[in-house]
Write an enzyme that holds these catalytic residues in place. Structure first.
Site, PDB file in Angstrom:
ATOM      1  CE1 TYR A 143     -13.764  14.848 -75.370  1.00 36.59           C
ATOM      2  CE2 TYR A 143     -13.747  16.330 -73.491  1.00 36.59           C
ATOM      3  CZ  TYR A 143     -13.849  15.052 -74.016  1.00 36.59           C
ATOM      4  OH  TYR A 143     -14.054  13.995 -73.163  1.00 36.59           O
ATOM      5  CE  LYS A 177     -17.712  15.822 -75.148  1.00 38.32           C
ATOM      6  NZ  LYS A 177     -17.878  17.253 -74.883  1.00 38.32           N
ATOM      7  CE  LYS A 186     -13.127  10.399 -71.642  1.00 39.59           C
ATOM      8  NZ  LYS A 186     -13.413  11.812 -71.355  1.00 39.59           N
ATOM      9  NE  ARG A 243     -16.358  22.327 -75.454  1.00 40.07           N
ATOM     10  CZ  ARG A 243     -16.339  21.581 -74.346  1.00 40.07           C
ATOM     11  NH1 ARG A 243     -15.949  22.119 -73.201  1.00 40.07           N
ATOM     12  NH2 ARG A 243     -16.708  20.331 -74.386  1.00 40.07           N
ATOM     13  CB  SER A 269     -15.879  11.155 -74.771  1.00 41.80           C
ATOM     14  OG  SER A 269     -16.060  11.989 -73.665  1.00 41.80           O
ATOM     15  N   GLY A 270     -18.030   9.315 -72.759  1.00 39.31           N
ATOM     16  CA  GLY A 270     -19.394   9.041 -72.323  1.00 39.31           C
ATOM     17  C   GLY A 270     -20.339  10.218 -72.330  1.00 39.31           C
ATOM     18  N   GLY A 271     -19.918  11.328 -71.818  1.00 38.94           N
ATOM     19  CA  GLY A 271     -20.793  12.501 -71.783  1.00 38.94           C
ATOM     20  C   GLY A 271     -21.817  12.457 -70.670  1.00 38.94           C
TER      21      GLY A 271
END
Lengths: 254, 254, 254, 254, 254
Positions: free
Chosen positions: B146, B179, B177, B148, B202-204
């Site tokens: 991720y 986004k 995984k 960030r 990644s579902g979110g």
């Protein structure tokens, strides 16, 4: 140092293909072709390089137990960072276990030291530990000595380049990879400062072919034993030819 | 990588139900029904998922030695954080012992790496260690990549998503995984950048069902091997149906 | 979890006397009588509590090999801090060796986690390690989950209390000690969020007796299994009576 | 605690000569005579003290295998700092190996804890570890509890002194060395708060002889078991006489 | 201490040639001749020094198994830093493994402690550990005590120099290397403060020959046992002669 360098030199010279840019810069350095590690490994063979530089994850999936393992020495780049966090005082994280580096066939480890960063001490201590383990495992320890920090005005000045060379020797690196300082004479000083530690040119971003060949000639005259190239190769129109041209300069009729 | 993925893939595809939100966001993501881990485990079975994602404490109490253990592979999320401390440079703490992860039946560990955080180096080094231990214990190592950090303007841009994909490969993750970056083409770049490392969506947060199904279709076309879903499922009116609809897209007639 | 809780529960209920205030607040919480650990240990027995909570140094001198050891289970508070350093992001230091905790008769360890502190990650990782060691030594691991940090506006809001409850479960605590959020319904949410992790009320500063009894009733209705009390007891005029009144609420005719 | 104190008490009382000022303040506390460790060791014998307090390096060179070793118990001060770095939040570094402390004849270790410093947690954790090792080696663990930190307005207030006393007990110190809070009654509170942990007066800078003797009388009435003196002795005109005068107060006709 | 000093003293006196400037300052301190470690090692022999001071990497390549190993004791400088990062609170990183220091023939280790730096505690703790290991391996532990930090106005004042001397003794260094404080009397105070720890003059930057010889005379009268020289030698026109002149002062007709 000599005994650790046997596997990663030919007649005392080297031409490495570096391919750790995926971690350092992201895939923006690659096109669809060069994104594929197999293409690069193939190129390294065809271009008659003396070694390939890869991060551990990539080496494990594309090099270990592949046809390349017996034909191309592996320099496993054992630390790295992304460019997504911006800082004047960079630190490079250890990304792979050194015992596993040996297991998957590495002949050497490569470690980046940002000389002059606020984290210089931490990286020096880590290199010291990794270098000893590497030697115990009969792998060479190569130091990428890159001056970078909030107080370094010019990362490739002659003075700072000679300093980088000397640090390689003082820390006991078998070989260092440093950047060109803009003049043959300046690079010669760095090579002399490095003493028994072998010096290899760090290729850097894509430049005009002729310019880069001139740089390679210059560092060889200055006492370097070769170059580690990357973007100058795969971003060129004829990568294999580009490699062979560089090889010609480095190895001549050896 | 293949050998570590056997237990957590079916015909090379995956559909995971993620349920680690209790630590990451607190129970506000749940209603009275979905607050109950048994309900979720049951749903994972009925929805024919290929694995459940849980923090260690929860896995130990609701999965280990339960009827689910033999029927549903466990991906133990081995790090995490709450959202109670706000920072532009997040770090995710290791919450469970990896030997115990194996003991309670995990087939894989999941680790979040905040790419571009000031703590990126620390997380990279921790993942490196955990990945090796996981492999020694015959568990897969999945990386939640991720982006960030204080210098990341757009966490789901195409460029940064492709970078995330490549980092998964460079660090030797068996699976990542990541986004959705908003376009099939962009996601394809990330999948290609990831090379042999498998890519999972990644579902979110909850989105309109049709929108989410379209996203799943898009990433499958782009080369992903499946999705990890959570809020889109249990926050929907018909969770089981929602899971099966996604499964249809991912597995088709496999 | 059940197996670790046998020694520190009676019919599934608990009433603990906490006496770790000497480290947390200094002796100002005590008068001449309550300053004496022997008085407190005696009170814990007379008040028919199900356990005493002590820091290691104090437990070693007043509990270990005393007449209390066989009659009163010990919950050894294994971390702590003074209130002399003020910060919005507290951290609680480990003060005792866990092997010695076992040796001097502890049935459980207690660990404070300041959820939402900048040091949350460090405490989570420490608790993870201590919890495993505790279980290996057949001691329960109890988590004091106290939301406290620079971004937490209300440390006892319903939302944050439910979050605290859930974190206890996600991290695998056998039992958590949390503060009252002001309503039975709110506390019920926290208890539900905690799932199989048992919930115990944290007594807090001295309040009017009737008010505190009402709070205990409220949390018991909400699903808590008991309370850990301290200042409400020894700062009351009739401590033993106060304990028995609370015991009556918690245990009824069990 | 008792068993660890045998070697460093006489009839339950103590008079120690502290001589660790060379590290803490530099040699400016000494004159040409007192600069010599042999002079001080001799003085400790002649003044009939019950122990000498030294940093490890000095103990090793002047105490170990000397004539003093069999006649004077050694309290090895195991941490310390210079006064050359100024901070409101001090930390004291471990300066000697605890196994070697035993080897060179220490009967106890002394550890400074700056209560209320931002580094309080680190020092608490270190003391916890050292205390256990000391006990395993049959040495006492003495804590110098000095409240000092950016939020401590008055380091010798009665409240903070009592807090210091209690922390000694909570952390399991066999003995604490604390400063005078200005009144016998206040010091009595600290002694009571410390419970079974023995309390010893910390001498502090040179004061008028009569004043200091009055302070010693006051703390003995308050329940202390003695004093650790330094500058008040060697900076006095008649050091031996000064020691014997203090001894008279502490031991009387014991 | 005596037993560890046998190999690195002659009749209780010393004259060391220091050559660790390549790491500390870069090669700018050297000219083409002095850049070569072999030249320096040769000079150390010809100038009848009693030891050579080198960083580990350099010692390994130029000293270990060389003709110098049996004729010239090695003091391996085990920590260091570059001057590329500027800070008022310096820290010096450990650069070599102490077991390997022994293996390559070191008779002593040298460690720089920046007294008064914010990192003083970290360096004190590291020296403590290294000193013990050194003694276990029968190597001396020499401390370069350099006062440097944001609160130190004058790094070579008499007071701070005497403090440096005393710290060497308190920390158990076998020998210290400190700078000249400008007067014989001041240096005598430092020597006395250091007690049994031997004191050696740290040469510093190039000065006029006569001035430097006067300084050496002064410190010898003050009780030092010798000097460690570097730039004053190789930057002089006649290095060998310069060494012999200093040797004459230190050793006289010994």
């Amino acid at each position: 140092m000599e005994k650790y360098l046997k596997k990663i030199t030919q007649n005392g010279r080297v031409l490495y293909l570096a391919y750790d840019h995926g971690l350092e810069h992201g895939p923006r350095d690659f096109n669809e072709t060069t994104l594929d590690p197999n293409y690069i490994l193939d190129l390294a063979l065809k271009g008659r390089t003396t070694g390939i530089i890869l991060q551990g994850g990539l080496a494990q999936e594309y090099y270990y137990k592949s046809k390349y393992q017996s034909r191309l020495p592996l320099i496993l780049k054992i630390n790295g960072k992304t460019n997504l966090y911006q800082t004047k005082n960079p630190y490079s994280a250890v990304t792979y276990d050194i015992l596993d580096a040996k297991k998957i066939g590495a002949s050497a480890i490569g470690y980046t030291l940002y000389l002059g960063s606020a984290f210089e001490a931490k990286m020096m201590e880590e290199f010291s530990r990794l270098r000893f383990k590497a030697h115990q495992l009969n792998m060479a320890a190569i130091l990428w000595v890159y001056p970078r920090g909030e107080f370094i005005a010019d990362e490739t000045s002659e003075e700072v380049t000679a300093y980088a060379g000397r640090v390689g020797l003082e820390l006991g690196a078998d070989m260092i990879k440093i950047k060109y300082c803009g003049s043959e004479n300046g690079f010669r000083k760095a090579v002399k400062a490095a003493g028994k530690t072998k010096v290899v040119l760090s290729g850097g971003p894509k430049t005009e072919s002729e310019d880069f060949l001139a740089t390679v000639k210059s560092v060889m005259k200055a006492g370097a034993i070769g170059a580690a190239v990357g973007r100058n190769i795969w971003q060129s129109k004829e990568p294999e030819k580009a490699l062979l041209a560089i090889r010609e300069i480095i190895f001549g009729n050896l």
